[in-house]
Design a protein around this motif. Sequence first.
Motif, PDB file in Angstrom:
ATOM      1  N   ARG A 404       0.940  -1.225  -0.026  1.00  8.72           N
ATOM      2  CA  ARG A 404      -0.011   0.038   0.188  1.00  8.72           C
ATOM      3  C   ARG A 404       1.021   1.109  -0.006  1.00  8.72           C
ATOM      4  N   VAL A 406       1.358   5.486   0.135  1.00 11.09           N
ATOM      5  CA  VAL A 406       0.486   6.827   0.405  1.00 11.09           C
ATOM      6  C   VAL A 406       1.437   7.688   0.234  1.00 11.09           C
ATOM      7  N   ASN A 448      -3.467   7.225  -2.622  1.00  8.89           N
ATOM      8  CA  ASN A 448      -3.278   6.069  -1.616  1.00  8.89           C
ATOM      9  C   ASN A 448      -3.930   4.643  -2.383  1.00  8.89           C
ATOM     10  N   VAL A 479      -7.048  10.167  -3.703  1.00  9.55           N
ATOM     11  CA  VAL A 479      -8.282  10.074  -3.099  1.00  9.55           C
ATOM     12  C   VAL A 479      -8.591  11.276  -2.217  1.00  9.55           C
ATOM     13  N   ARG A 521      -3.262   9.659   5.775  1.00  2.00           N
ATOM     14  CA  ARG A 521      -3.424   8.554   5.133  1.00  2.00           C
ATOM     15  C   ARG A 521      -4.705   8.279   4.568  1.00  2.00           C
ATOM     16  N   GLU A 523      -8.178   7.287   2.776  1.00  2.00           N
ATOM     17  CA  GLU A 523      -8.361   6.293   1.711  1.00  2.00           C
ATOM     18  C   GLU A 523      -9.467   6.730   0.826  1.00  2.00           C
ATOM     19  N   ASP A 576      -6.050  -3.551   4.044  1.00  2.43           N
ATOM     20  CA  ASP A 576      -7.089  -2.399   4.093  1.00  2.43           C
ATOM     21  C   ASP A 576      -6.930  -1.767   5.599  1.00  2.43           C
ATOM     22  N   ASN A 578      -8.478   1.094   6.634  1.00  2.49           N
ATOM     23  CA  ASN A 578      -9.246   1.765   6.908  1.00  2.49           C
ATOM     24  C   ASN A 578      -9.175   2.900   7.947  1.00  2.49           C
TER      25      ASN A 578
END
Length: 761
Positions: A404, A406, A448, A479, A521, A523, A576, A578
Amino acid sequence: MKQLKSTRCYLALAIAGALNGNLASAASTDAADNDTAGSLEHIEVTARRTVENLQQVPVSITSVGAEQLAQNGISILTEVQQFTPNTTLQRSRGTNSTLTAFIRGVGQEDPLWGYEPGVGIYIDDVYIARPQGAVLDILDVERVEILRGPQGSLYGKNTIGGAIKYVTRAMTGESEFSINTTVGNYSRRDVQISGQVPLIDDELYLGFAGARLTRDGFGEFITSELDNQDRENYNKDVFAGRLTLEYSPSDALFIRLNYDKTDDDSNAKGGYRLIPSLLTDAPVPDSVYDSYTSLPTWNEVETEGVSLSVTYDINEAWSFKSTTARRESDSRTNIDFDNTSLRIFDVPAIYDDEQFSQEFQLNYDTDKLSLVSGLYYYDGESCGKFDAILEVFGNAIGEQGLTREVSGCNNSESYAIYAQGSYDLTDKLSMTLGARYTREEKDAQVKNGVITQTIYPDSGWVPGYIRDEATINAFIPTVLDDSETWSRFTPRLGLEYQYHRDMMLFASYAQGFKSGTFNPRAEMAEPAADPELVDSFEVGIKSEWFNSLRVNATLFYLDHKDRQFVTVLPGESAADLNQRLGNIGTSDASGAEIEIQYAATDSLNLFATIGTIDSSFDKVKSYDEQGNKIDISDSFTVSNTPNTTMNLGFSYDFDSQFGSFVFNGNYYYRSSYDLTVTDNLLTQEGYGLANLGLTWYSNNDHWQASLQWKNITDKEYLVGNYAFVTPNDDGSYSPGLGGDTTLIGYYGDPETVALSLSYNF
C-alpha cells in the motif's frame, strides 16, 4: 492520586507560609546575616519575547544554561527532560533524530507529514514546524528554555502543551576559539569547534561552530536480507554546523544573520521483538538493542535553515524587531515494523518539508507598562511518501508482494496578529492581558492505493530496484484533494502580586489551539479534523529566601478539547487499513510542579524538581455496529505522561593547586506510563536514572576536562513501541496486521561513560 493530593497540600502550605508577614520579613532581615550560605544565580529568559529575570516571569518555565548543560554532559535536546517537571522529550520510534515531545500530557506521537505537533520547538525564536531533525545536538548554545502550558498568545498555534526554545550564544566581540573532543564507550568519538572573529572592531563579527559526532551502535541488526549493510543499531553519525554574522553599527541597531545545517547519517533504529515471530524461527534477541530487518539499515536526515533578525531601539520606550527565516528538511528512512528478516510489514518512507516565516514585533517598555505586539506570517509545505509492504508471497527482492503506497502534501499558510501587555495596577499588583488572532488555510492532496508488487519510494532503494512510476501511478489514485480555512482568537489573562521583593504570586488563564488538519493516510475523500483547544488555569509562586533558597511552584488544570485521533477500522484484508481522522473527544489534567534550588554554601548547590499530574480521557466519541453513539474512553489513555517525574541533584565546587573542580550528580525518576493512546499493550514501569560527573577547569581558564557517567545502573526503559497483535484472555497474542505477532519496543540509552577535553583561547 494520593501522592498528587499530598503534593498539592505541600504547595498550599508553602503559599500560605509565604503570606505570613513575619516570615517574609525574616527572609529580608536574615539575608545579610547569613554568611555561610551561598548565593543564587541571576537567570534571564525570553519566555515573554523580551529579556526578563526568571523570577519576575509569571510563566511556568525551566531554563538550563550553557554551564549547567556542559557540567551535566548534556549533548542533545532530549536529555533536558530530566531537569523540567511533567515533560517528555524522546527520540521517536525507528529514527535517531525525530522528536516526540509531551508537556503536561499534551503532545503528538505520530510524526507523519500533515500532523501538527502539540509542543512548539524554536531556534532563536524561529518556529520548527516538523519533528524530523528536531532532536537537536547542543552546539554553541546559551540556554534551553522549556515553557509549560499553552503559549497561544505569544507563540501561536501548536503550542498547546508548551514551547521549547533553543537559544544560541551571542558573541562577545572578542577573538575566541575553542576545540572540544570527547571519547567514550561504544567507540564514541566527538569533535566540536567554535569561535568568533571581529571583522570590524565593535561593529561586525563572524561566529562559527561545527561538530562531528559519531558512536557505534548499542546493538546490532542480527540478520538482514540485504548484503553489505552496516549492522550497527542505535549508532550515531552526525555532522552539524552553524555560521553567524552580527552587525551593530550603533547602539540602537543590531542585525544578526544565522545559518545552520545538520546531516544525520545514523542508521535506522531497529526495534526489539518482545515476543517470538510466528513466521520466522529467529528467537527473541538477547539484547534489547538488537534487531532483525529486511530493509536497508541506512537512514538520512538533512536539515538546513537561514534566518535574519533586525532589532532597532526607536527610543527608550519603543523597540522594533524583524525575524525572517527559511528552513527545509529532507528525510529518507527505513522502518521495519515487524523487525524480522521477512518483508512482513516494512515501511520505507520519504519526508520533505519547507517553511518560510516572517515576524514583525513592536515592543513598549516603561515603569508601569510592558507591551509585546506583532504580526506573523507562515508558509509551509509538508510532503511525504511511504510504502507499507504488508504481505509477502515470496521473500527475495523482486518477487511478488503486496504494497500500500500513500503519498501527498499538507500545505499551510497562516497569518496572525498578537499583543500581550503587563500593567502595574499598584506598586505590588499587576495584570497581564494577551490575545492572538490566527487565520490559517490548508490544502491537502493524498494518493492512496494497493499494488501487487513490493515497491519502494525511489529507484535504487534496495540494490537493483527500479521504480516504474507509470505502472505504480495506475494503481495509486488521488483520493483526497481539498482545502479548509480556520481562524481562532486565543486569549491570556493573568494577575501578579509582588508580595515581597523576592516573592511573587501569580494566577493565569490561557488558551492554545493546535491546527486543524487533513488525514495524510486518507483512503477516500473525508473532511478535515477541526483544531484542538486547550484551556489552562494556573496559580503559582516564585520566591527566593535568605538569598540562597529559590522555590518556584505551580498548580495547574487544563481541559483538552476536540482531540484529533486516527481510528483504525476493520477491513476486508490486511492491506485495508481503513484509517479515519477525526475529533474524538476530551481529556483533562491537573497537577503540581515544584522547582527548588538551594545554595547551601559557596561550594555546594542542591536542587530538586518534582512534577505530578493526573490526566485522563473524559469522553471519547464512537459508534457501535448499529450506529449508536457510545463512549469508549475506558480504552484510551494519555500516553507518554508519568504521574510523577522527579529530579534530585547536587553540584559541589572545590579548588586545588591543579585547578578548580565541579563534582555533580542527579537521580531522575519517572513513574509508570503507557506508550499508546488506545488499547495500550505496553506500560513502562517506574524507573530511575543515576548520573555522575566531574569537571575540571585549569588555573589559566584555557583547559577544561569532564568525565560523565550516565545511567549508572544500566537501566532498560521503553521510549516507544509498535503493537500489531490481538491480546487473548490467557495472556498470549494472536497475529495482527501482516499476519505476525508484532509487538516491538524501543529503548533509551544504556550505561555510558565519556571523557571530554576542551581548549579555549
